[in-house]
Structure formats: structure tokens, C-alpha cells
Design a protein around this motif. Structure first.
Motif, PDB file in Angstrom:
ATOM      1  N   ILE A 213       0.868  -1.039  -0.206  1.00 46.81           N
ATOM      2  CA  ILE A 213       0.048   0.038  -0.259  1.00 46.81           C
ATOM      3  C   ILE A 213       0.999   1.269   0.024  1.00 46.81           C
ATOM      4  O   ILE A 213       0.666   2.236  -0.758  1.00 46.81           O
ATOM      5  CB  ILE A 213      -0.983  -0.102   1.181  1.00 46.81           C
ATOM      6  CG1 ILE A 213      -1.913  -1.338   1.277  1.00 46.81           C
ATOM      7  CG2 ILE A 213      -1.723   1.237   1.158  1.00 46.81           C
ATOM      8  CD1 ILE A 213      -2.920  -1.426   2.293  1.00 46.81           C
ATOM      9  N   GLU A 214       1.967   1.270   0.891  1.00 44.52           N
ATOM     10  CA  GLU A 214       2.909   2.273   0.962  1.00 44.52           C
ATOM     11  C   GLU A 214       3.447   2.578  -0.200  1.00 44.52           C
ATOM     12  O   GLU A 214       3.842   3.687  -0.657  1.00 44.52           O
ATOM     13  CB  GLU A 214       3.763   2.283   1.991  1.00 44.52           C
ATOM     14  CG  GLU A 214       3.017   2.345   3.625  1.00 44.52           C
ATOM     15  CD  GLU A 214       3.769   2.614   4.728  1.00 44.52           C
ATOM     16  OE1 GLU A 214       4.509   3.269   4.656  1.00 44.52           O
ATOM     17  OE2 GLU A 214       3.834   1.688   5.500  1.00 44.52           O
ATOM     18  N   ILE A 215       4.018   1.555  -0.923  1.00 38.79           N
ATOM     19  CA  ILE A 215       4.970   1.627  -2.029  1.00 38.79           C
ATOM     20  C   ILE A 215       4.337   2.043  -3.408  1.00 38.79           C
ATOM     21  O   ILE A 215       5.016   2.303  -4.410  1.00 38.79           O
ATOM     22  CB  ILE A 215       5.831   0.596  -2.074  1.00 38.79           C
ATOM     23  CG1 ILE A 215       5.414  -0.738  -2.380  1.00 38.79           C
ATOM     24  CG2 ILE A 215       6.912   0.426  -0.862  1.00 38.79           C
ATOM     25  CD1 ILE A 215       6.155  -1.868  -2.450  1.00 38.79           C
ATOM     26  N   CYS A 216       3.001   1.701  -3.554  1.00 44.95           N
ATOM     27  CA  CYS A 216       2.225   1.981  -4.522  1.00 44.95           C
ATOM     28  C   CYS A 216       2.168   3.313  -4.807  1.00 44.95           C
ATOM     29  O   CYS A 216       1.741   4.289  -4.132  1.00 44.95           O
ATOM     30  CB  CYS A 216       0.617   1.291  -4.371  1.00 44.95           C
ATOM     31  SG  CYS A 216      -0.313   1.808  -6.090  1.00 44.95           S
ATOM     32  N   PRO A 217       2.456   3.788  -6.009  1.00 41.92           N
ATOM     33  CA  PRO A 217       2.792   5.260  -6.528  1.00 41.92           C
ATOM     34  C   PRO A 217       1.575   5.655  -6.762  1.00 41.92           C
ATOM     35  O   PRO A 217       1.427   7.197  -7.048  1.00 41.92           O
ATOM     36  CB  PRO A 217       3.671   5.128  -7.599  1.00 41.92           C
ATOM     37  CG  PRO A 217       3.449   4.112  -8.301  1.00 41.92           C
ATOM     38  CD  PRO A 217       3.243   2.888  -7.075  1.00 41.92           C
ATOM     39  N   VAL A 218       0.201   5.042  -6.892  1.00 39.37           N
ATOM     40  CA  VAL A 218      -0.926   5.815  -7.366  1.00 39.37           C
ATOM     41  C   VAL A 218      -2.018   5.130  -6.186  1.00 39.37           C
ATOM     42  O   VAL A 218      -1.719   4.319  -5.161  1.00 39.37           O
ATOM     43  CB  VAL A 218      -1.379   5.241  -8.698  1.00 39.37           C
ATOM     44  CG1 VAL A 218      -0.468   6.088  -9.653  1.00 39.37           C
ATOM     45  CG2 VAL A 218      -1.143   3.642  -8.956  1.00 39.37           C
ATOM     46  N   GLY A 219      -3.217   5.158  -6.513  1.00 41.74           N
ATOM     47  CA  GLY A 219      -4.203   4.456  -5.635  1.00 41.74           C
ATOM     48  C   GLY A 219      -4.606   3.205  -6.033  1.00 41.74           C
ATOM     49  O   GLY A 219      -5.820   2.839  -5.572  1.00 41.74           O
ATOM     50  N   ALA A 220      -3.926   2.256  -6.667  1.00 43.35           N
ATOM     51  CA  ALA A 220      -4.179   0.960  -7.100  1.00 43.35           C
ATOM     52  C   ALA A 220      -4.417   0.226  -5.913  1.00 43.35           C
ATOM     53  O   ALA A 220      -5.113  -0.660  -5.896  1.00 43.35           O
ATOM     54  CB  ALA A 220      -3.321   0.462  -8.077  1.00 43.35           C
ATOM     55  N   LEU A 221      -3.344   0.294  -4.748  1.00 43.97           N
ATOM     56  CA  LEU A 221      -3.561  -0.358  -3.629  1.00 43.97           C
ATOM     57  C   LEU A 221      -3.912   0.417  -2.529  1.00 43.97           C
ATOM     58  O   LEU A 221      -2.821   1.140  -2.244  1.00 43.97           O
ATOM     59  CB  LEU A 221      -2.178  -1.300  -3.677  1.00 43.97           C
ATOM     60  CG  LEU A 221      -2.144  -2.358  -4.740  1.00 43.97           C
ATOM     61  CD1 LEU A 221      -0.728  -2.701  -4.677  1.00 43.97           C
ATOM     62  CD2 LEU A 221      -2.766  -3.638  -4.368  1.00 43.97           C
ATOM     63  N   THR A 222      -4.729   0.086  -1.684  1.00 44.67           N
ATOM     64  CA  THR A 222      -5.206   1.057  -0.689  1.00 44.67           C
ATOM     65  C   THR A 222      -5.474   0.380   0.415  1.00 44.67           C
ATOM     66  O   THR A 222      -5.834  -0.969   0.378  1.00 44.67           O
ATOM     67  CB  THR A 222      -6.287   1.980  -0.888  1.00 44.67           C
ATOM     68  OG1 THR A 222      -7.303   1.069  -1.461  1.00 44.67           O
ATOM     69  CG2 THR A 222      -6.068   2.873  -2.224  1.00 44.67           C
ATOM     70  N   SER A 223      -5.635   0.896   1.688  1.00 39.43           N
ATOM     71  CA  SER A 223      -5.947   0.213   3.005  1.00 39.43           C
ATOM     72  C   SER A 223      -7.448   0.000   3.159  1.00 39.43           C
ATOM     73  O   SER A 223      -8.068   0.822   3.272  1.00 39.43           O
ATOM     74  CB  SER A 223      -5.222   0.794   4.000  1.00 39.43           C
ATOM     75  OG  SER A 223      -5.623   0.518   5.372  1.00 39.43           O
ATOM     76  N   ARG A 224      -7.695  -1.382   3.451  1.00 37.24           N
ATOM     77  CA  ARG A 224      -9.150  -1.486   3.791  1.00 37.24           C
ATOM     78  C   ARG A 224      -9.689  -0.819   5.027  1.00 37.24           C
ATOM     79  O   ARG A 224     -10.664  -0.351   5.271  1.00 37.24           O
ATOM     80  CB  ARG A 224      -9.650  -2.938   3.759  1.00 37.24           C
ATOM     81  CG  ARG A 224      -9.338  -3.673   2.237  1.00 37.24           C
ATOM     82  CD  ARG A 224      -9.907  -5.104   2.280  1.00 37.24           C
ATOM     83  NE  ARG A 224     -11.270  -5.373   2.546  1.00 37.24           N
ATOM     84  CZ  ARG A 224     -11.877  -6.523   2.546  1.00 37.24           C
ATOM     85  NH1 ARG A 224     -11.103  -7.486   2.686  1.00 37.24           N
ATOM     86  NH2 ARG A 224     -13.216  -6.591   2.808  1.00 37.24           N
ATOM     87  N   THR A 225      -8.704  -0.746   5.985  1.00 34.32           N
ATOM     88  CA  THR A 225      -9.100  -0.314   7.232  1.00 34.32           C
ATOM     89  C   THR A 225      -8.991   1.357   7.123  1.00 34.32           C
ATOM     90  O   THR A 225      -9.490   1.862   8.186  1.00 34.32           O
ATOM     91  CB  THR A 225      -7.868  -0.691   8.282  1.00 34.32           C
ATOM     92  OG1 THR A 225      -6.654  -0.528   7.864  1.00 34.32           O
ATOM     93  CG2 THR A 225      -8.251  -2.315   8.529  1.00 34.32           C
TER      94      THR A 225
END
Length: 750
Positions: A213-225
């Protein structure tokens, strides 16, 4: 080969944007540019992963100085993330051609990227958004229909995947391959349909999933919490330290409306680099926001709890402790800060005149400091994170590293992958280290001592006689002790084939240095003291007690377990490991505290619990300790708390042990206080307050200070900084650990 620990890199002369500078030879140009404050835009590059040059966003113009002083430019722009610095390199990062190239790269990336910024959790802290603002085209020339893919797809318990936003940088896939090692993610399909996913579309179960989530440079991987809970501009960020294990990972706590809504990694190259585990990133948020918080002092009234004021709570506690007349004991938790632990033992010793204090909940409750000093002339933990990459063999013994010490696991794997360090693991069941270990010793549960005895027997015979005599001059008694521990005997007791044991002994004998990492199976072994001594003899016999990058590391399990020992939360040791029987040491602390210190060593945790059963301990103080959950024998803990006449529980939450309390004192969590922790490698690190305390709860150090004021009638410290100054003046190991000296990254003692 292993990385030289203190090697000085060769420097080369380069020039960036007309500014000459010296950098280590081989340093990537994208990193070298940061030395002059020039941030080259990136998407696929990450400092702690191998460069791949996939996104082409970091293009720069490059040339090399010729002998006549001229500069010969390369015909095409180069990716600065894959270009190592060499003598005479000249680079231009903001030329007209480079800006044009970056605009073209962004235009291609934005062709299919959705305009989700107003509802994207990455909005406001998105590299794609920022780079588009600086370099991107103001309008799009693409008028065709964008691709459409599943949105808000749950990849795991904690990670949400939005395929439309993915720019195929490959960071997440490379993380699982290079860093965590589970290789659960891959890039599936081709062209515009390329997408990151698990191989068979199963759940993403990595212990380190939050890092993608942190290293994704866009919003493709985000935190569900964290999804839709806050925006970057309405959260408050504070620096902190993880309390889920003894690794000491550096973190950022992001809070909104009095709650921690997100935890991110804070870079510290000496500790966690820039990684976190899911326990520290997600489970810690759940703990901090748990509904069972204690927010006001309460005393038991029959089967109910009666709210009282702090003044009433202090009066009740001091009256009952005075009635006990020294028959008092205290157990401290390892989530308490160094400042709180120091004041706790000071209050118990000088205030209540009792050395019956401890923090250990494992079977091993011996004098670890004395054993290490007498057998090894070293500290119980000999090494630091950097040594993992500098040694030749890492022997993981009785530890499930990925669960007990997640960052040590990642650094061990890095040492194996990048520097060719050999890894061996001994554990009774399958574990993550086995996936890359050269030697896997799957022994019968409980046979750890027999395994070490078998190794000692073989090495006494296999090592050259002069080596044995030099490392262990009085080895004859050890040979006599182990005369029956043959490879066949060891196979019968451990289940490990004699041939495998002999081969591993050959490996130990052949490597210049070996670093041993131990874990929970050692601390909770039925004969833990004997096992610890035999591990020390193994370290001494192989000469690794004299190696800078080798040695024995009896890794503590709790967040500040090392600090608890340093601060003297032990029945026989004062702060700094001075013996309580040492008259000169007692006099030094008596003069500083203005109250006498008892000279008789106290009871260990087991002794305190047994004394509660017999009535020898009439008042028990549990400060952040939860023996019903944490002690190796929870039944003993329950019986002891039930039998004790008066139990005080000081904690942030209503724990299992708090159910047996007569008085509850609400304490703050790490997010609501400040102070220092000491991790397994003895690195003292600061954490800062991120939130206001809920209700009437107070920081642990303040509760101890107010009790000290009422019990001893002396001026207490007014803040944690003053406590650390007192510690620095009395504890030699912490003499240079004032807040000013610690800074953001901490300081290691010893």
C-alpha cells in the motif's frame, strides 16, 4: 560475499546540473541527485529494491568528461534509476528535452488512468498526481473510451485493489519477490490488461502485505481499514515506535478526531529501513482504538466497579501498601517506556522498600547478565542489524522469526539474497526461514537442549585441538559432561539424522563467523537456564564471542524488554545492572533518590506469584503487565491474582488480569505519551505523543511520579525529559542517551 561492516566506499567526482560533488562509486544517479536537493521524479524505482527502469519517468541527459575537459553526451536520455555513478559523469535533470520526455511518459500513463482523485485515498499524497502537476500535460488528447476493470476488489484482509488505477510499475510484485520473499503477487496478462494479482487469484496472505500500500505510487492498492476514513490534509502525523515486538520499527501515527486512523513506516536505514509488518501496521491500530479502554480510576465494590478520583485511588493504594509492611511485589509490562520503567522500580525499591519486582513472563528467569559476562565476557545480545549482512552464517535457533521478530526476518533474508550469507534454521515445525535456509534442522519439540549438546560433542571432536584449547581452555570438563551425546544419541533424542547434524557441524567449523538468533523456544524451554548456558558454550567454543560480526543473540520478545532489564526491573539488579547487594551501588542510588534501597535480592516473577498464593505477598502492583495472558503458566497467574489480598492493575485496557484487580488505574498507550524504547540491539529511540489521553487516563511515568510524591514526599520529575536526564546521570550505559543526543533515529549503547 558478506558486506564489510565498516568499509569506506571509494568516492568519485561527478557533476549534476552544473554542481560538482563526490559520491560513493556505484551509487545510483537518482540517489546521488538527492545530495544536492534535486528529486528526480520516479514511479517504479524504490531505494530498497533492485532498479528495473520500467516507467522511464526518471530520464536524464548524461555525458562524461573527456581528458581534454570537454563533455561527451550520450545520444539518448538515460534512466537515472539504473545508472551507477562513475568518475567524470555529468548529468542534466531539468533540460528542455527531459521535461518534454517526462510529459510524454505521463501522457501515456494517464490515457487509461481514471479521474478518481476526489474519491481516491491516495489523493493529496499521490506521486502520479504530484508529477502530473509539475510535468504533465494540462489536457488530454485521448478521446477514446478508457479501459474498465474491477474497482475496489479486496485482495486481502487489509489490502484493496483498484485495477483501473494501476500503472504497471511492478513495485508490489517486486516487493513480494525481493523483500518479503513470499512471491505471492505477479503481473498477469499483457498490454493494457496487465494487472498485479496472486497467481491463482487467491487471497493475498503475506505477513507484510501493508507495505505494498505504501509503495504503490498511485491509488491502485489502498488500505481497507483506512478507506474513506480521512484525507491527508485533515490528519495529524507524529513520529513513534512500534510496540508489537522488540524490533523497534520506526513509524508514523496518523490521527484524526482523537483516533489513530493509519500507521505508516518511518525510514530508518539502521532498523526497519522503510518496512513494517502487518502486526505493527494494522493490528496496532486495532489495539490503540480498542473499545475496552480504561478512562477513569475504579475500585472494586463487590462484583461491580466504582469510579473514584485519582486522589482517592492514590490514597487507597498507599494505605493498603502501607498495611502490607513490605510484603509487596510489582510486575511491569514491556510496553512501558524506559522512563516509566525506571520510575516504577524506583518507587518499588525506595518508596515501598521492596526488591520483589520483575518483568519476565517466560520460564527463563535467571541472571542473564551474569551468565553472559562470566561465560562470554559479552552482552546477552552481541550484535546489531548491520551484522546480519556482515557475518558468514546466521543460525536461527528455536525462533519463528517471521512471527517473533519480523524485521530481523526481513534483514536475514536480505543478507542471504544480496550478500550470500548462509542461513541455517532449527525449529520443530515448518517456518518461513526454511524457504531460503541452506540447512533445515526440524527437531522434535522440546529437544532443543539435546540438539545443542549434540553439536557441541561433534565440534569438540571436529575443530582443531589448538582452536578448542584457545577458545575453551578448560574444555575437558565439557567433554566429560557430553561424553554420551554422540550423533546417534542426538538422533534418538531430536529426530535429526546424524548425517545432517555432522554436515551442519562441518559448516559451522568452516565459516569465519556465525551469528546465532534465538527465540521463544529457548526462553520457555523446561531447562531454559541450562539451554542458555550450552548456547553460550557453543558460541565460545567456535570463537564467535570474539568476532565483531558473530556471536550469540538471545533476542528479547517484548517491545521494551531490553529496556526493562537496563532500567533494573529485576529482583537482583539495579539500573545499569549493578547488584542490589553491592553496597557502593546502593549508596549511589540512595544519595540520588534520597531514600534507602533494600539490600536483599527480591523474588522473580514465578516467586512473586507463588508468594501471592502463600500470603507472603499481600499487595501486588501490575503496571502494564498481564500475566494471565502473557505468563507461560496462565493458571498459576490466575490462582495468584485470586489469592492476593490487594491487586492494583495499571493499564490502558481492561485486560484479562484486570478482571482480578481491586483497584484500576487508567494509563495511556504509546500514542498518548512520550518517552523512549530500547530495541533488541540496544538502540534507544524516542517516540512522541500523537493524541490527547482519553478521559482521565495518565501516562505511566506520571502515575509513578505522583505516587512517589505522596509516598516519599519529594519533588517528582515534571516530564519524561527530566526522567531521562536522571537516568543518564545514574546509568552508565545511558550516559549519552539524552533526548538531544537521540535525535530521530536513536542511539545504540554497548
Amino acid at each position: 560475499m558478506p558486506r564489510a561492516k565498516n568499509a569506506q566506499p571509494k568516492l568519485v567526482n561527478i557533476e549534476i546540473n552544473g554542481i560538482p560533488l563526490q559520491v560513493p562509486e556505484g551509487e545510483l544517479l537518482v540517489e546521488a541527485a538527492k545530495r544536492i536537493g534535486e528529486d528526480i521524479p520516479i514511479f517504479c524505482y524504490h531505494k530498497y529494491m533492485k532498479p528495473v527502469g520500467m516507467c522511464r519517468m526518471c530520464l536524464v541527459e548524461v555525458g562524461y568528461k573527456q581528458p581534454d575537459g570537454s563533455v561527451r553526451k550520450m545520444p539518448k536520455p538515460q534512466a537515472s534509476c539504473t545508472l551507477p555513478c562513475t568518475e567524470g559523469l555529468v548529468a542534466w535533470t531539468q533540460s528542455e528535452q527531459i521535461i518534454k520526455d517526462r510529459r510524454a511518459v505521463l501522457e501515456f500513463l494517464l490515457i487509461n488512468h481514471p479521474l478518481d482523485c476526489p474519491i481516491c485515498d491516495r489523493g493529496g499524497e499521490c506521486p502520479l498526481q504530484n508529477n502530473t502537476q509539475f510535468y504533465g500535460p494540462p489536457i488530454s488528447r485521448y478521446i477514446e473510451i478508457k479501459r474498465h476493470l474491477p474497482k475496489a476488489f479486496p485482495l486481502s484482509k487489509y489490502v484493496m485493489l483498484d485495477l483501473e488505477r494501476c500503472i504497471q510499475c511492478g513495485r508490489c510484485v517486486r516487493f513480494t519477490e525481493e523483500i518479503s520473499g513470499d512471491a505471492q503477487l505477479a503481473l498477469l496478462f499483457r498490454g493494457a490488461q496487465t494487472q498485479p494479482h496472486t497467481f491463482q487469484l487467491t487471497e493475498f496472505t503475506s505477513r507484510f502485505s501493508g507495505n505494498v500500500i505504501e509503495i504503490c505510487p498511485v491509488g491502485a492498492l489502498t488500505s481497507r481499514t483506512y478507506r474513506f476514513r480521512a484525507r491527508p490534509w485533515d490528519i495529524v502525523t507524529q513520529k513513534s515506535i512500534c510496540t508489537m515486538c522488540s524490533n523497534g520499527c520506526n513509524l508514523y501515527f496518523d490521527s484524526r478526531a482523537g483516533k489513530v486512523v493509519r500507521i505508516n513506516a518511518r525510514e530508518n536505514p539502521e532498523v526497519n529501513e522503510t518496512w513494517t509488518c502487518d502486526k505493527g501496521k494494522f493490528e496496532q491500530v486495532e489495539f490503540l482504538n480498542a473499545p475496552n479502554r480504561l478512562t477513569q480510576p475504579m475500585r472494586r465494590n463487590g462484583t461491580a466497579w466504582e469510579p473514584i478520583s485519582w486522589a482517592q485511588a492514590y490514597e487507597l493504594m498507599l494505605e493498603r501498601f502501607a498495611r502490607a509492611r513490605g510484603a509487596v511485589g510489582g510486575l511491569a509490562g514491556t510496553r512501558l517506556s524506559n522512563e516509566a520503567l525506571y520510575l516504577f522500580q524506583k518507587l518499588m525499591r525506595a518508596g515501598f522498600q521492596s526488591n520483589h519486582i520483575d518483568h519476565r513472563m517466560t520460564r527463563y528467569q535467571g541472571d542473564l547478565w551474569a551468565h553472559a559476562q562470566s561465560l562470554l565476557n559479552k552482552l546477552p545480545v552481541a550484535n546489531e542489524y548491520r551484522d546480519l549482512e556482515a557475518t558468514h552464517l546466521i543460525f536461527v535457533f528455536g525462533a519463528d522469526l517471521i512471527d517473533e521478530q519480523p524485521m530481523v526476518f526481513l534483514r536475514t533474508r536480505k543478507a542471504w539474497r544480496h550478500y550470500g550469507v548462509k542461513v541455517a534454521v532449527a525449529y520443530p515445525v515448518a517456518n518461513a526461514v526454511e524457504e531460503f535456509a541452506e540447512t533445515r534442522l526440524r527437531y522434535r519439540a522440546g529437544s532443543e537442549l539435546a540438539l545443542v549438546k549434540g553439536l557441541l560433542y561433534i565440534l569438540l571432536d571436529k575443530l582443531p585441538a589448538e582452536t578448542v584449547a584457545a577458545n575453551l581452555p578448560d574444555h575437558e570438563w565439557l567433554q566429560a559432561l557430553l561424553q554420551n551425546c554422540t550423533p546417534a544419541w542426538t538422533q534418538d533424542h531430536t529426530g535429526i539424522a546424524a548425517e545432517q547434524l555432522l554436515a551442519f557441524a562441518d559448516t559451522i567449523a568452516s565459516v569465519p563467523s556465525m551469528l546465532i538468533l534465538t527465540g521463544e523456544k529457548v526462553w520457555n524451554h523446561p531447562e531454559s537456564e541450562e539451554l542458555v548456558k550450552h548456547l553460550m558454550w557453543l558460541t565460545r567454543l567456535t570463537g564467535n564471542c570474539h568476532q565483531e560480526s558473530g556471536g550469540l543473540n538471545l533476542l528479547p520478545l517484548g517491545a521494551n524488554e531490553q529496556g526493562a532489564s537496563d532500567m533494573g526491573v529485576l529482583p537482583n539488579r539495579l539500573p545499569g545492572y549493578a547488584l542490589v547487594e553491592d553496597e557502593a551501588a546502593r549508596e549511589r542510588f540512595t544519595q540520588a533518590w534520597g531514600a534507602p534501597v533494600p539490600s536483599t535480592p527480591g523474588l522473580t516473577t514465578d516467586g512473586i506469584l507463588q508468594a501471592c498464593l502463600t500470603g507472603e505477598i499481600q499487595a501486588l502492583y501490575l503496571a502494564g503487565a498481564n500475566p494471565v495472558r502473557e505468563h507461560y503458566d496462565p493458571t498459576l497467574a490466575e490462582r495468584a491474582l485470586r489469592a492476593c489480598e490487594f491487586v492494583v492493575v495499571q493499564d490502558s485496557h481492561m485486560t484479562e488480569s484486570a478482571e482480578y484487580a481491586d483497584l484500576l488505574l487508567p494509563a495511556c498507550t504509546v500514542a498518548e505519551s512520550e518517552g523512549t524504547y530500547t530495541n533488541w540491539e540496544r538502540r534507544v529511540q524516542r517516540f512522541w505523543r500523537a493524541l490527547e489521553p482519553p478521559g482521565e487516563s495518565k501516562p505511566d511515568w506520571l502515575i509513578f511520579a505522583e505516587l512517589w510524591l505522596r509516598q516519599v514526599r519529594q519533588t517528582p520529575p515534571f516530564n519524561p525529559r527530566e526522567v531521562m536526564c536522571e537516568i543518564a546521570s545514574l546509568v552508565p550505559q545511558y550516559a549519552e542517551c539524552t533526548y538531544e543526543a537521540l535525535g530521530d533515529s536513536g542511539k545504540r549503547w554497548g
